[in-house]
Design a protein around this motif. Structure first.
Motif, PDB file in Angstrom:
ATOM      1  N   GLN A 630       0.823  -1.211   0.000  1.00 27.53           N
ATOM      2  CA  GLN A 630       0.000   0.000   0.000  1.00 27.53           C
ATOM      3  C   GLN A 630       0.856   1.258   0.000  1.00 27.53           C
ATOM      4  O   GLN A 630       0.572   2.213  -0.726  1.00 27.53           O
ATOM      5  N   VAL A 631       1.903   1.263   0.812  1.00 27.95           N
ATOM      6  CA  VAL A 631       2.760   2.450   0.910  1.00 27.95           C
ATOM      7  C   VAL A 631       3.399   2.774  -0.434  1.00 27.95           C
ATOM      8  O   VAL A 631       3.590   3.941  -0.789  1.00 27.95           O
ATOM      9  N   LEU A 632       3.697   1.726  -1.201  1.00 28.22           N
ATOM     10  CA  LEU A 632       4.368   1.921  -2.485  1.00 28.22           C
ATOM     11  C   LEU A 632       3.400   2.284  -3.605  1.00 28.22           C
ATOM     12  O   LEU A 632       3.736   3.063  -4.496  1.00 28.22           O
ATOM     13  N   THR A 633       2.177   1.746  -3.538  1.00 24.49           N
ATOM     14  CA  THR A 633       1.287   1.854  -4.698  1.00 24.49           C
ATOM     15  C   THR A 633       0.010   2.648  -4.485  1.00 24.49           C
ATOM     16  O   THR A 633      -0.632   3.051  -5.451  1.00 24.49           O
ATOM     17  N   ASP A 634      -0.381   2.865  -3.225  1.00 27.08           N
ATOM     18  CA  ASP A 634      -1.699   3.428  -2.936  1.00 27.08           C
ATOM     19  C   ASP A 634      -1.604   4.906  -2.560  1.00 27.08           C
ATOM     20  O   ASP A 634      -0.847   5.268  -1.661  1.00 27.08           O
ATOM     21  N   PRO A 635      -2.379   5.776  -3.218  1.00 29.89           N
ATOM     22  CA  PRO A 635      -2.343   7.204  -2.872  1.00 29.89           C
ATOM     23  C   PRO A 635      -3.055   7.532  -1.558  1.00 29.89           C
ATOM     24  O   PRO A 635      -3.118   8.684  -1.164  1.00 29.89           O
ATOM     25  N   HIS A 636      -3.594   6.511  -0.889  1.00 26.22           N
ATOM     26  CA  HIS A 636      -4.243   6.719   0.410  1.00 26.22           C
ATOM     27  C   HIS A 636      -3.288   6.331   1.530  1.00 26.22           C
ATOM     28  O   HIS A 636      -2.613   5.310   1.449  1.00 26.22           O
ATOM     29  N   SER A 637      -3.249   7.108   2.594  1.00 30.54           N
ATOM     30  CA  SER A 637      -2.437   6.766   3.758  1.00 30.54           C
ATOM     31  C   SER A 637      -3.076   5.593   4.504  1.00 30.54           C
ATOM     32  O   SER A 637      -4.290   5.391   4.424  1.00 30.54           O
ATOM     33  N   PRO A 638      -2.274   4.815   5.247  1.00 28.83           N
ATOM     34  CA  PRO A 638      -2.846   3.741   6.064  1.00 28.83           C
ATOM     35  C   PRO A 638      -3.892   4.294   7.033  1.00 28.83           C
ATOM     36  O   PRO A 638      -3.800   5.441   7.485  1.00 28.83           O
ATOM     37  N   ASN A 639      -4.863   3.465   7.363  1.00 24.33           N
ATOM     38  CA  ASN A 639      -6.021   3.919   8.147  1.00 24.33           C
ATOM     39  C   ASN A 639      -5.667   4.572   9.475  1.00 24.33           C
ATOM     40  O   ASN A 639      -6.304   5.545   9.886  1.00 24.33           O
ATOM     41  N   GLN A 640      -4.653   4.038  10.171  1.00 23.52           N
ATOM     42  CA  GLN A 640      -4.340   4.601  11.488  1.00 23.52           C
ATOM     43  C   GLN A 640      -3.893   6.053  11.373  1.00 23.52           C
ATOM     44  O   GLN A 640      -4.120   6.856  12.295  1.00 23.52           O
ATOM     45  N   TYR A 641      -3.288   6.410  10.231  1.00 24.39           N
ATOM     46  CA  TYR A 641      -2.836   7.794  10.061  1.00 24.39           C
ATOM     47  C   TYR A 641      -3.920   8.679   9.457  1.00 24.39           C
ATOM     48  O   TYR A 641      -3.870   9.900   9.594  1.00 24.39           O
ATOM     49  N   ARG A 642      -4.913   8.064   8.830  1.00 29.70           N
ATOM     50  CA  ARG A 642      -6.074   8.842   8.411  1.00 29.70           C
ATOM     51  C   ARG A 642      -6.912   9.193   9.645  1.00 29.70           C
ATOM     52  O   ARG A 642      -7.538  10.250   9.698  1.00 29.70           O
ATOM     53  N   THR A 643      -6.903   8.296  10.631  1.00 30.76           N
ATOM     54  CA  THR A 643      -7.650   8.538  11.869  1.00 30.76           C
ATOM     55  C   THR A 643      -7.165   9.802  12.565  1.00 30.76           C
ATOM     56  O   THR A 643      -7.962  10.600  13.061  1.00 30.76           O
ATOM     57  N   ILE A 644      -5.837   9.999  12.594  1.00 34.41           N
ATOM     58  CA  ILE A 644      -5.278  11.120  13.363  1.00 34.41           C
ATOM     59  C   ILE A 644      -4.794  12.281  12.506  1.00 34.41           C
ATOM     60  O   ILE A 644      -4.649  13.401  12.989  1.00 34.41           O
ATOM     61  N   GLY A 645      -4.521  12.032  11.210  1.00 34.58           N
ATOM     62  CA  GLY A 645      -3.858  13.034  10.369  1.00 34.58           C
ATOM     63  C   GLY A 645      -4.567  14.362  10.285  1.00 34.58           C
ATOM     64  O   GLY A 645      -3.941  15.423  10.345  1.00 34.58           O
ATOM     65  N   ALA A 646      -5.910  14.318  10.154  1.00 35.25           N
ATOM     66  CA  ALA A 646      -6.688  15.564  10.092  1.00 35.25           C
ATOM     67  C   ALA A 646      -7.003  16.119  11.480  1.00 35.25           C
ATOM     68  O   ALA A 646      -6.789  17.310  11.735  1.00 35.25           O
ATOM     69  N   PRO A 647      -7.492  15.298  12.424  1.00 32.78           N
ATOM     70  CA  PRO A 647      -7.855  15.842  13.737  1.00 32.78           C
ATOM     71  C   PRO A 647      -6.740  16.598  14.457  1.00 32.78           C
ATOM     72  O   PRO A 647      -7.011  17.607  15.114  1.00 32.78           O
ATOM     73  N   VAL A 648      -5.485  16.134  14.333  1.00 31.55           N
ATOM     74  CA  VAL A 648      -4.406  16.815  15.066  1.00 31.55           C
ATOM     75  C   VAL A 648      -4.160  18.236  14.554  1.00 31.55           C
ATOM     76  O   VAL A 648      -3.429  19.011  15.183  1.00 31.55           O
ATOM     77  N   ASN A 649      -4.784  18.578  13.423  1.00 35.01           N
ATOM     78  CA  ASN A 649      -4.669  19.937  12.889  1.00 35.01           C
ATOM     79  C   ASN A 649      -5.909  20.783  13.174  1.00 35.01           C
ATOM     80  O   ASN A 649      -6.008  21.920  12.713  1.00 35.01           O
ATOM     81  N   MET A 650      -6.849  20.226  13.939  1.00 31.68           N
ATOM     82  CA  MET A 650      -8.111  20.925  14.191  1.00 31.68           C
ATOM     83  C   MET A 650      -8.238  21.326  15.662  1.00 31.68           C
ATOM     84  O   MET A 650      -8.227  20.461  16.550  1.00 31.68           O
ATOM     85  N   ASP A 651      -8.387  22.616  15.908  1.00 30.26           N
ATOM     86  CA  ASP A 651      -8.510  23.123  17.282  1.00 30.26           C
ATOM     87  C   ASP A 651      -9.677  22.450  18.012  1.00 30.26           C
ATOM     88  O   ASP A 651      -9.604  22.182  19.216  1.00 30.26           O
TER      89      ASP A 651
END
Length: 676
Positions: A630-651
């Motif tokens: 997935q890391v090599l071929t998929d334009p989507h990040s792994p699920n665990q990082y989708r879980t936190i990737g956006a929220p940590v940027n939201m007040d």
């Protein structure tokens, strides 16, 4: 065998690749038993929100990953099976939707007939390739294999919208010719890549031996195939480069491109396709075609015969007798780590959807999609569009001039919900109840001709790029449309009886995600009409790129396993989609009655329920082999990082869960990335 048109047109989708489940409680939707409340949300939001659920839900042996998407897909494939089982012995008239779907599935499930045939369905094609003598015949054979629905060797081809003149349908060529999931598998020599290379060679050799080739020759053929494909891989653009719509937009006068790559004899190739030569052609990777042209000239005919034979074998293996199917699965196991093959009914149900999706889709929608779900989605899309407009107007980094253009694009979005207004009827496609391979091949040929027929025709804006039961969604930049199949409009994304926090944190964020694709690093280069044309001021574009680079660095820092990190550039579009989508959904949620209140449900505030709904959409795990691929071929990040990737940027996330500077996920306010 599948037409590659859709792969090249859909720029942004929610994921790479049902109803309430037993542990979900109607009216509750957030189950404390699925959460680890002993962990601070600010230290490990993944474990806090979903840890116990993941532990209790290991990856089934027939799967490569398991989570909310997979559960819903499992529900949908069972729903499809129910429909298909009900069509058995149908008295429906020949040519009717029910009869054609029933006949296709019956043929696919007739394993005894398939076993008896062995590889005889492709014998004539193998003999035809064996009889080739001249280089000119190689090019003719490549065209025949493609137009006959057998295989798509050497390059990609489809008829699609001209990105700089979107009302015109033009022929488009893309790099191709390789079998491994990414060019890097040919070019790297680390242990993981070498293991996959060896598995691939074994697979090639096995398929050759299954058609009577002596073992020594089969192994030599495998090496021949690998070395030729390696040369093609060396000429291919990397996936990150391919994300740039300008780099892949190269328009040639047909005569000029023919002169540049004469070995392809494009005029004859188009004639073999079944159409006349066009005035111009779009080429995704000109250097690849120059390299392939050189290979056509310099490579012996016998090498090309081996390569073309391999293309027939690999394209057909899944539709032949069990030795071929088992060999294919054994190879895929090395790539994915999957333990056992999915049962035949599941694979054939999915194949029916993939081949006759808009016939099966009519039956699926009638049985499983409620009109009120569509009505509620129309309302949610309108609310998300309104929220996005509010956010654009509030941006402190964008000028009024660019805001005006951004709002014009947002207002021009076309939403498609549930299923097509005009169903595809597959006129002219013959489906037989006793010819599985024949059905697949005829469907491939039919799909090729259907796409080819669009050359010079008006753009059909009623077309869909996904079937109704699909658990996914997408954005098309050239259509400037957001599309939500019926399959995804179920829990945990959407539930008619859920509170707004659940629906906005689920399907609302999905809607926002797809809208954000129109404004990600790639989609933002298309204007409101879907034309690849700059609408930014120079200063605003520089500010936008600076912010996206920060997001790229955030994801580059995420470790997946050992030395493997997320590729922030490859996943940029999806990460912008998540960040923009979740912010947009939160903005819309705050406009609702619940969003304005602080009333708790089951001990959680409205804002907490919103972010927990987002987290449970992405709960799950993947096999190590699948994750590495997935890391090599998929334009989507792994699920665990989708879980936190956006929220940590939201007040709002920090406030909802009282996240403090001492917590592991804490980012200083000035470091929180805000784009849309």
């Amino acid at each position: 065998m599948k037409n590659n048109y859709l792969q090249l047109v859909l720029a942004g989708s929610l994921l790479f690749s049902g109803s309430l489940h037993a542990q979900e409680k109607p009216g509750k939707f957030i189950d404390r038993d699925n959460m680890n409340l002993s962990v601070k949300a600010g230290d490990d939001f993944v474990e806090y929100s979903n840890g116990p659920w993941v532990k209790r839900n290991p990856i089934p042996a027939k799967e490569t990953r398991w989570g909310a998407f997979n559960q819903l897909r499992d529900f949908n494939i069972n729903a499809i099976k129910t429909i298909l089982d009900e069509t058995k012995g149908t008295k429906a008239a020949a040519g009717s939707v029910e009869r054609r779907v029933a006949d296709f599935y019956a043929a696919a499930m007739d394993s005894l007939a398939i076993e008896k045939l062995g590889y005889t369905p492709i014998q004539a094609d193998l003999q035809h390739i064996a009889g080739l003598q001249f280089k000119s015949q190689v090019v003719t054979e490549i065209a025949r294999l493609r137009s006959s629905g057998i295989a798509s060797p050497l390059f990609g081809f489809y008829i699609g919208q001209d990105r700089k003149n979107v009302e015109k349908m033009v022929p488009q060529l893309g790099q191709g010719g390789t079998s491994l999931p990414d060019r890097d598998y040919y070019l790297k020599n680390d242990a993981r890549s070498v293991k996959i290379q060896e598995a691939f060679k074994k697979y090639v050799a096995t398929l050759f031996t299954l058609t009577g080739t002596p073992e020594a020759q089969a192994k030599a053929n495998a090496e021949t195939v690998f070395q030729l494909e390696k040369k093609l891989a060396e000429a291919q653009m990397a996936r990150v480069e391919m994300r740039d719509p300008y780099k892949t937009y190269n328009k040639f006068a047909f005569a000029d491109f023919n002169q540049k790559t004469p070995a392809f004899n494009w005029a004859l190739t188009f004639q073999d396709f079944g159409t006349s030569a066009p005035d111009s052609i779009l080429v995704g990777a000109p250097k690849f075609f120059e390299a392939a042209n050189k290979l056509l000239i310099e490579t012996p005919v016998d090498t090309w015969k081996t390569y073309l034979t391999w293309n027939v074998l690999r394209s057909s293996a899944g539709y032949l007798s069990s030795p071929f199917v088992k060999a294919s699965f054994a190879y895929s196991q090395v790539l994915s780590g999957q333990k056992v093959q999915a049962p035949r009914w599941q694979r054939m149900s999915a194949m029916t959807d993939g081949t006759l999706g808009e016939l099966l889709g009519q039956l699926y929608v009638a049985k499983y999609f409620k009109p009120e779900a569509k009505a509620r989605m129309i309302e949610l899309v309108a609310n998300l569009r309104k929220a996005f407009a509010v956010r654009i107007n509030k941006l402190d980094w964008m000028s009024a001039e660019t805001k005006e253009k951004a709002l014009a694009k947002l207002n021009a979005f076309t939403p498609k919900i549930g299923y097509p207004d005009k169903w595809k009827n597959y006129d002219g496609l013959e489906i037989a109840a006793n010819e599985y391979y024949g059905n697949i091949r005829r469907a491939g040929a039919w799909g090729f001709q259907e796409n080819l027929a669009q050359l010079g025709k008006p753009v059909d804006r009623s077309k869909w790029g996904m079937t109704p039961p699909t658990v996914n969604a997408y954005y098309s930049p050239v259509m400037n449309e957001i599309v939500f199949p019926a399959g995804i409009l179920q829990f945990p994304f959407f539930a008619a009886d859920a509170d707004d926090a659940i629906n906005y944190g689920g399907i609302g964020a999905v809607i926002g995600h797809e809208m954000s694709h129109g404004f990600d690093d790639s989609g933002s280069q298309y204007d409101k009409d879907g034309t690849l044309r700059n609408w930014w001021t120079k200063d605003d574009l520089a500010k936008f790129k600076a912010r996206t680079e920060l997001l790229g660095k955030q994801f580059d820092a995420y470790t997946v396993q050992d030395t493997i990190h997320v590729n922030g550039k490859l996943t940029m579009g999806e990460n912008i989609g998540d960040l923009g989508g979740l912010n947009m959904a939160y903005e819309a949620f705050k406009m609702t009655k619940q969003g304005k209140s602080t009333k708790k449900i089951d001990g959680f505030s409205p804002d907490q329920r919103f972010f927990l709904a987002w987290a449970q959409v992405w709960r799950g795990s993947s096999l190590p082999e699948t994750e590495a691929q997935q890391v090599l071929t998929d334009p989507h990040s792994p699920n665990q990082y989708r879980t936190i990737g956006a929220p940590v940027n939201m007040d709002a996330w920090y406030k909802a869960f009282d996240v403090r500077p001492s917590d592991k996920l804490y980012k200083k306010p000035e470091d929180r990335i805000k784009i849309w």
